[in-house]
Design a protein around this motif. Structure first.
Motif, PDB file in Angstrom:
ATOM      1  N   ASN A  30       0.850  -1.188   0.000  1.00  0.00           N
ATOM      2  CA  ASN A  30       0.000   0.000   0.000  1.00  0.00           C
ATOM      3  C   ASN A  30       0.889   1.242   0.000  1.00  0.00           C
ATOM      4  O   ASN A  30       2.122   1.146   0.027  1.00  0.00           O
ATOM      5  CB  ASN A  30      -0.978  -0.006   1.180  1.00  0.00           C
ATOM      6  CG  ASN A  30      -0.268   0.034   2.526  1.00  0.00           C
ATOM      7  OD1 ASN A  30       0.958  -0.026   2.609  1.00  0.00           O
ATOM      8  ND2 ASN A  30      -1.044   0.128   3.591  1.00  0.00           N
ATOM      9  N   ALA A  31       0.283   2.404  -0.048  1.00  0.00           N
ATOM     10  CA  ALA A  31       1.049   3.645  -0.187  1.00  0.00           C
ATOM     11  C   ALA A  31       2.012   3.842   0.976  1.00  0.00           C
ATOM     12  O   ALA A  31       3.167   4.265   0.783  1.00  0.00           O
ATOM     13  CB  ALA A  31       0.090   4.832  -0.289  1.00  0.00           C
ATOM     14  N   GLN A  32       1.574   3.536   2.195  1.00  0.00           N
ATOM     15  CA  GLN A  32       2.449   3.737   3.346  1.00  0.00           C
ATOM     16  C   GLN A  32       3.654   2.803   3.300  1.00  0.00           C
ATOM     17  O   GLN A  32       4.780   3.211   3.601  1.00  0.00           O
ATOM     18  CB  GLN A  32       1.682   3.517   4.647  1.00  0.00           C
ATOM     19  CG  GLN A  32       2.558   3.727   5.887  1.00  0.00           C
ATOM     20  CD  GLN A  32       1.770   3.676   7.188  1.00  0.00           C
ATOM     21  OE1 GLN A  32       0.557   3.674   7.182  1.00  0.00           O
ATOM     22  NE2 GLN A  32       2.474   3.647   8.299  1.00  0.00           N
ATOM     23  N   THR A  33       3.411   1.560   2.913  1.00  0.00           N
ATOM     24  CA  THR A  33       4.514   0.605   2.829  1.00  0.00           C
ATOM     25  C   THR A  33       5.526   1.028   1.776  1.00  0.00           C
ATOM     26  O   THR A  33       6.739   0.927   1.988  1.00  0.00           O
ATOM     27  CB  THR A  33       3.981  -0.798   2.517  1.00  0.00           C
ATOM     28  OG1 THR A  33       3.018  -1.167   3.510  1.00  0.00           O
ATOM     29  CG2 THR A  33       5.101  -1.827   2.513  1.00  0.00           C
ATOM     30  N   ILE A  34       5.041   1.509   0.649  1.00  0.00           N
ATOM     31  CA  ILE A  34       5.944   1.992  -0.400  1.00  0.00           C
ATOM     32  C   ILE A  34       6.780   3.162   0.110  1.00  0.00           C
ATOM     33  O   ILE A  34       7.992   3.217  -0.112  1.00  0.00           O
ATOM     34  CB  ILE A  34       5.128   2.394  -1.645  1.00  0.00           C
ATOM     35  CG1 ILE A  34       4.576   1.131  -2.327  1.00  0.00           C
ATOM     36  CG2 ILE A  34       5.974   3.214  -2.624  1.00  0.00           C
ATOM     37  CD1 ILE A  34       3.570   1.410  -3.422  1.00  0.00           C
ATOM     38  N   GLN A  35       6.139   4.095   0.831  1.00  0.00           N
ATOM     39  CA  GLN A  35       6.870   5.228   1.386  1.00  0.00           C
ATOM     40  C   GLN A  35       7.921   4.769   2.382  1.00  0.00           C
ATOM     41  O   GLN A  35       9.066   5.244   2.373  1.00  0.00           O
ATOM     42  CB  GLN A  35       5.891   6.197   2.055  1.00  0.00           C
ATOM     43  CG  GLN A  35       6.549   7.415   2.708  1.00  0.00           C
ATOM     44  CD  GLN A  35       7.275   8.300   1.716  1.00  0.00           C
ATOM     45  OE1 GLN A  35       6.803   8.503   0.609  1.00  0.00           O
ATOM     46  NE2 GLN A  35       8.440   8.819   2.111  1.00  0.00           N
ATOM     47  N   GLU A  36       7.553   3.827   3.232  1.00  0.00           N
ATOM     48  CA  GLU A  36       8.500   3.328   4.224  1.00  0.00           C
ATOM     49  C   GLU A  36       9.657   2.584   3.565  1.00  0.00           C
ATOM     50  O   GLU A  36      10.812   2.698   4.008  1.00  0.00           O
ATOM     51  CB  GLU A  36       7.785   2.440   5.245  1.00  0.00           C
ATOM     52  CG  GLU A  36       6.840   3.211   6.151  1.00  0.00           C
ATOM     53  CD  GLU A  36       6.227   2.352   7.252  1.00  0.00           C
ATOM     54  OE1 GLU A  36       6.586   1.161   7.359  1.00  0.00           O
ATOM     55  OE2 GLU A  36       5.401   2.888   8.029  1.00  0.00           O
TER      56      GLU A  36
END
Length: 258
Positions: A30-36
């Motif tokens: 998801n977007a948060q995982t990609i950012q992390e």
């Protein structure tokens, strides 16, 4: 070291281990995982103590079972293109052009965006039970994070088209046979095999390793426009009616009516 909600990160013996820790969601991107992931990779690449990176998923079911499809629903063509461009340039290309070797330890399903993530890494080792594939055409879209390009580079046009057009999954043995992964090992040996591969690389010159990665990547530059073609085609698919039907069919666990 940063604290992450969806990642586990550790550094030991010059190896940074980054584990996507969304086991209940099959480690979906998801977007948060990609950012992390972007942040953790940047930290590892800038850390002078780190000489190589292992990327894996939590548990034994999935490396990454795909992107979070819900985040694609309702996007306009322009928004879909912007999303795919951002992930491609800020995460996948960052991995692919890393001056330190990154090994994907594929501990289960690597599907869609998960296989694209693994293919961006310099090397891939799969557990015996792992399965890989690019099922996006089943949903009315195509791979958007470099999958059409990197798969073709790894296995050739004919096999890449067969995998993408059918959406079928491959077992680990078949993935090894066609050159999609470098090795297949029992699950209990996956971590040690990835570490052993990196330690072998560590006996070589770090400067030469970085230069070799750069030189091999340069051999693909003539087709670099293919990534932009992929993103543009994804945008058209994501904004079309067949993607709506594909997602609805997936959620309802029925065949799509294309």
């Amino acid at each position: 070291m940063n604290t992450y909600q969806n990642l586990l990160v550790s550094i030991e013996a010059s190896i940074a281990s980054i584990t996507i820790n969304r086991e209940a969601k099959l480690n979906a991107l998801n977007a948060q995982t990609i950012q992390e992931l972007q942040e953790a990779l940047t930290d590892a690449l800038e850390n002078t103590e780190v000489r190589g990176i292992i990327l894996t998923g939590a548990g034994e079911k999935a490396f990454v079972a795909g992107a979070d499809i819900k985040e694609f629903v309702g996007l306009t063509q322009e928004q879909a293109v912007e999303l795919a461009t951002r992930v491609q340039t800020e995460l996948m290309d960052r991995i692919a052009t890393s001056h330190k070797p990154i090994v994907a330890a594929i501990n289960g399903f690597a599907l869609g965006g998960g296989l694209e993530l693994a293919m961006a890494c310099q090397l891939r080792i799969a557990a015996e039970h792992a399965k890989v594939g690019l099922p996006e055409t089943s949903l009315g879209i195509i791979p958007a994070y470099g999958g059409t390009q990197r798969l073709t580079h790894l296995v050739g046009q004919g096999r890449a088209l067969e995998i993408i057009l059918t959406g079928d999954m491959l077992n680990a043995a078949r993935a090894y046979e066609i050159g999609l992964v470098n090795a297949v090992v029992p699950m209990e040996q996956l971590k040690t095999a990835a570490e052993a591969l990196l330690r072998k690389i560590f006996r070589r010159s770090p400067f030469a390793i970085a230069a070799a990665i750069e030189a091999v990547n340069a051999s693909l530059e003539a087709s670099s426009g293919g990534y932009q073609a992929e993103i543009a085609a994804f945008g058209r698919c994501a904004a079309g009616p067949e993607f709506v039907e594909g997602v609805q069919a997936f959620l309802e666990k029925r065949p799509a009516n294309f």
